[in-house]
Design an enzyme around this catalytic site. Sequence first.
Site, PDB file in Angstrom:
ATOM      1  N   GLN A   1      -8.756   0.408  -0.550  1.00  0.00           N
ATOM      2  CA  GLN A   1      -9.956   0.029  -1.294  1.00  0.00           C
ATOM      3  C   GLN A   1      -9.798   0.355  -2.779  1.00  0.00           C
ATOM      4  O   GLN A   1     -10.211  -0.417  -3.644  1.00  0.00           O
ATOM      5  CB  GLN A   1     -11.179   0.749  -0.737  1.00  0.00           C
ATOM      6  CG  GLN A   1     -11.677   0.163   0.575  1.00  0.00           C
ATOM      7  CD  GLN A   1     -12.139  -1.270   0.391  1.00  0.00           C
ATOM      8  OE1 GLN A   1     -13.141  -1.537  -0.251  1.00  0.00           O
ATOM      9  NE2 GLN A   1     -11.384  -2.197   0.934  1.00  0.00           N
TER      10      GLN A   1
ATOM     11  N   ARG B   1     -15.979  12.996   1.884  1.00  0.00           N
ATOM     12  CA  ARG B   1     -15.024  13.078   2.987  1.00  0.00           C
ATOM     13  C   ARG B   1     -14.338  11.732   3.199  1.00  0.00           C
ATOM     14  O   ARG B   1     -14.982  10.692   3.170  1.00  0.00           O
ATOM     15  CB  ARG B   1     -15.781  13.468   4.248  1.00  0.00           C
ATOM     16  CG  ARG B   1     -14.914  13.653   5.442  1.00  0.00           C
ATOM     17  CD  ARG B   1     -15.779  14.112   6.619  1.00  0.00           C
ATOM     18  NE  ARG B   1     -14.993  14.052   7.829  1.00  0.00           N
ATOM     19  CZ  ARG B   1     -15.505  13.732   9.008  1.00  0.00           C
ATOM     20  NH1 ARG B   1     -16.792  13.445   9.109  1.00  0.00           N
ATOM     21  NH2 ARG B   1     -14.754  13.709  10.067  1.00  0.00           N
ATOM     22  N   ILE B   2     -13.051  11.781   3.390  1.00  0.00           N
ATOM     23  CA  ILE B   2     -12.267  10.560   3.571  1.00  0.00           C
ATOM     24  C   ILE B   2     -12.019  10.357   5.070  1.00  0.00           C
ATOM     25  O   ILE B   2     -11.380  11.168   5.727  1.00  0.00           O
ATOM     26  CB  ILE B   2     -10.933  10.675   2.803  1.00  0.00           C
ATOM     27  CG1 ILE B   2     -11.208  10.803   1.297  1.00  0.00           C
ATOM     28  CG2 ILE B   2     -10.030   9.488   3.100  1.00  0.00           C
ATOM     29  CD1 ILE B   2     -12.074   9.715   0.699  1.00  0.00           C
TER      30      ILE B   2
ATOM     31  N   ASN C   1     -10.484   7.624   6.483  1.00  0.00           N
ATOM     32  CA  ASN C   1      -9.161   7.047   6.743  1.00  0.00           C
ATOM     33  C   ASN C   1      -8.433   6.857   5.412  1.00  0.00           C
ATOM     34  O   ASN C   1      -8.689   5.909   4.682  1.00  0.00           O
ATOM     35  CB  ASN C   1      -9.312   5.708   7.470  1.00  0.00           C
ATOM     36  CG  ASN C   1      -7.972   5.096   7.827  1.00  0.00           C
ATOM     37  OD1 ASN C   1      -7.014   5.147   7.059  1.00  0.00           O
ATOM     38  ND2 ASN C   1      -7.898   4.515   9.012  1.00  0.00           N
TER      39      ASN C   1
ATOM     40  N   LYS D   1     -18.981   9.386   0.971  1.00  0.00           N
ATOM     41  CA  LYS D   1     -19.482   8.553  -0.118  1.00  0.00           C
ATOM     42  C   LYS D   1     -18.792   7.188  -0.051  1.00  0.00           C
ATOM     43  O   LYS D   1     -17.993   6.942   0.842  1.00  0.00           O
ATOM     44  CB  LYS D   1     -19.185   9.204  -1.466  1.00  0.00           C
ATOM     45  CG  LYS D   1     -19.906  10.523  -1.729  1.00  0.00           C
ATOM     46  CD  LYS D   1     -19.465  11.046  -3.090  1.00  0.00           C
ATOM     47  CE  LYS D   1     -20.201  12.298  -3.499  1.00  0.00           C
ATOM     48  NZ  LYS D   1     -19.630  12.810  -4.787  1.00  0.00           N
ATOM     49  N   GLY D   2     -19.096   6.335  -1.015  1.00  0.00           N
ATOM     50  CA  GLY D   2     -18.528   4.981  -0.991  1.00  0.00           C
ATOM     51  C   GLY D   2     -17.233   4.883  -1.775  1.00  0.00           C
ATOM     52  O   GLY D   2     -17.003   5.622  -2.736  1.00  0.00           O
TER      53      GLY D   2
ATOM     54  N   GLY E   1     -15.664   1.399  -1.999  1.00  0.00           N
ATOM     55  CA  GLY E   1     -15.331  -0.017  -2.120  1.00  0.00           C
ATOM     56  C   GLY E   1     -15.404  -0.583  -3.522  1.00  0.00           C
ATOM     57  O   GLY E   1     -14.721  -1.554  -3.834  1.00  0.00           O
ATOM     58  N   GLU E   2     -16.248  -0.032  -4.351  1.00  0.00           N
ATOM     59  CA  GLU E   2     -16.496  -0.662  -5.644  1.00  0.00           C
ATOM     60  C   GLU E   2     -16.020   0.151  -6.835  1.00  0.00           C
ATOM     61  O   GLU E   2     -15.772  -0.387  -7.916  1.00  0.00           O
ATOM     62  CB  GLU E   2     -17.998  -0.976  -5.764  1.00  0.00           C
ATOM     63  CG  GLU E   2     -18.386  -2.052  -4.755  1.00  0.00           C
ATOM     64  CD  GLU E   2     -19.874  -2.226  -4.549  1.00  0.00           C
ATOM     65  OE1 GLU E   2     -20.461  -3.088  -5.198  1.00  0.00           O
ATOM     66  OE2 GLU E   2     -20.441  -1.488  -3.719  1.00  0.00           O
TER      67      GLU E   2
ATOM     68  N   GLY F   1     -16.080 -10.976   0.938  1.00  0.00           N
ATOM     69  CA  GLY F   1     -17.483 -11.288   0.677  1.00  0.00           C
ATOM     70  C   GLY F   1     -17.859 -10.898  -0.739  1.00  0.00           C
ATOM     71  O   GLY F   1     -18.390 -11.689  -1.494  1.00  0.00           O
TER      72      GLY F   1
END
Length: 753
Positions: free
Chosen positions: A650, A640-641, A643, A713-714, A716-717, A249
């Site tokens: 990612q 925190r991770i 997976n 936290k994120g 993906g980007e 996406g």
Amino acid sequence: MPVEIFPSSPEHRRHGSNAGQPLTRRDGLLKVTGKATYAADNHREGMLYAVAAVSSIARGRVKSLDVQAAKSHPGVVEVITPANRPPLAHNPNQKMPPFGFRIEVLQDDTVRYANQPIAMVVAETLEAATEGAALLNPQYETDTARTRRENGERFKPEAVGVGGPSRVAHGDIEAGFASAARVTEAEFVTPAQYHNAMEPHAVVAEWDGDRLTLDMPNQALVLSCAGYATYFGIPPENVLIRSPFIGGGFGSKAILNGPQILAILAARMLKRPVKLALPRAQMYGPVGHRGATWQKLRVGTDAGGRLTALHHHTLSATSSFDDFLEPAANASLPLYASPAILAEHEGLRLDTGTPGPMRAPGEASGSAALEVAIDEAAEACGMDPLEFRLANYAETEPGTGRPFSSKALRECYAEGAKRFGWSGRPLAARQMRDENGCLVGWGMGTAVFHCPHFPAEARATLRADGTGLLETAGVDMGQGAWTALAQIGAEALGLDPEMVELRSGVSSLPDGGIAGGSGHTASAGLALHNAGRNAIDQLVDLATADPESPLFGAGNVGVVARAGRLHRRDDEGRSESYSDILARARRTELVGDAKAAREPAAAEAHAMFSHGAVFAEVKVDPDLGQVRATRLVGAFAAGRIINPRLVRSQYYGGMIWGASFALLEEAVTDHRTGRIMNSDLAEYHVPVNADLPSLDAILIPEDDPYVNPLGVKGVGEIGITGTVGAIANAVWHATGVRARRFPIRIEDLLSDW
Ligand code: MOS
């Protein structure tokens, strides 16, 4: 209703544990065996096919269409044009917040960009619709396309991105430059890029009275239901969107677009289900892109190499009829400790489709320029690029002084540098060659991405057989949400992941928020976490109030939930299984519902970002100027991770995109016509495995007590953000040439040789 698409793989059973485990994707087996159904795989009884005819000019007016020729073609059922397009309940020229865009749905005969839909042909077969569209023979009144910086119309925007500030000033910028020992200045160009998800934008639309069912890839299920409801004048609860699988996406499937709305309109008009799947070329226009930018950076440093001023000006391209602007200058706000920072944007109207959010909007383009500018400043100061970044490390958020909720960037620098071997890097350019005589260069960049959090809802159910059910209208577009969310929910329920079923990807489920902004795992995850705890609380109440339970009288605080059993905390041997508790209470299930949002106070008090450091090696052929990114090492800290396997994936994906940005990706416009010349995956270059022989992503531990109760936290980007600059800086280190437009071209390198 939701098909059973949520099995667990043998891998889950093997690991048999919760968050933090490198489980493989729950959807992986379905995808690699071809069992995953994407939107266009859906067929309905009596279904019609829609094909858009699109403009071959970028500016002007459609004078005529041979509707008769198309309509009389065998199999063609209807041709929709501005003349017969049924009305919508909402004016498509008016934006609808949030993320509101003006939608192009045949409201008039004006052409505003190439590939704009100018008619939609609906037929019994895809072939007939395609042929019908080809018979329309559009005649145009053509105006000169404005697709260059020079002929666009500049304007001062009120906001950039999805509502961000267009100008932010901290400190006295001119005083900062006045006190500087050195000022470096550079201009950068980033091109228009297109999302190019593997799966095109598609929809199968079916009406039943005023109820609408949509099979479509969608990153924002519940929000989109509200949007379609507004356009079609029906209640939001009448819209059902099913989006179990998305073939990518990257932001373009979070926003409503004209072609899909037209297909839905056609289904209503013709009272039959309609399928539309955009051909690749039609994804270059009506469904968003990353807008081009022209960025100017000024960096002031004192004699010791400390920043005195940082000025980032961005000219961002948008369409002639809407306002989305790449918020690139804001990339300079959170990273380096400068007493004065000015980030400002201007807009540039071009005859192009409206840009929109595309993976790391703002940060990707902005940090590409910033990281090269920082490298140039380090060079001017005679300092190692890492040493320079450490000298300007922001201990608190620049400008505001707010503490970071967590920031393990120092550790990212240290670990990444160590793994890469940075300490052996010569300071000057053109010092290294490989055994074949290729120039070798090493560069680095800092990665950063903010941490948005979306309100989300979820439901967690404990069932009499001891299994759990997790439900949230979340979206897995390849990032691994099914797996990570199941891990979070399973942990909250005190169950092993293989004992929980996750239902997601359907808008009728509790609103899981948007799969975007790198915020989905944290947002939907927190809702699932709360829902799971809620269900467990109810279970504990049942057990501790029941004289027949070994947990009787233990009280909530005295009980732990683990592997499907409640245990007394003070005497773990006294325990009971969930199913025994439910059976004795004659309950078939316990349902925990939850909503989750970020504490506004915590969000105000802290600056929240994921961070990272990317190190790149490139080799440049000294005769041909050809660049290869031979080695990338990224070290990232993102709380925190959940997976590590999927998080690493990612980071790899982000870094690969960064390499693509730096060296390959660009939509090339023919400025005579305003058309994009490489609107296909043969000519729009993206990397393949052979382009990136060595990738390494290091997960730096980080404990964040403030970002959200999960500490997530994120991821993906952020991988794109440091990588572009790292590669560009490595190219300089190899060649001594500063490439200032992306992608870096052979001719840019050869011109100085
Ligand atoms: Mo993204 S651009 O937040 O899908």
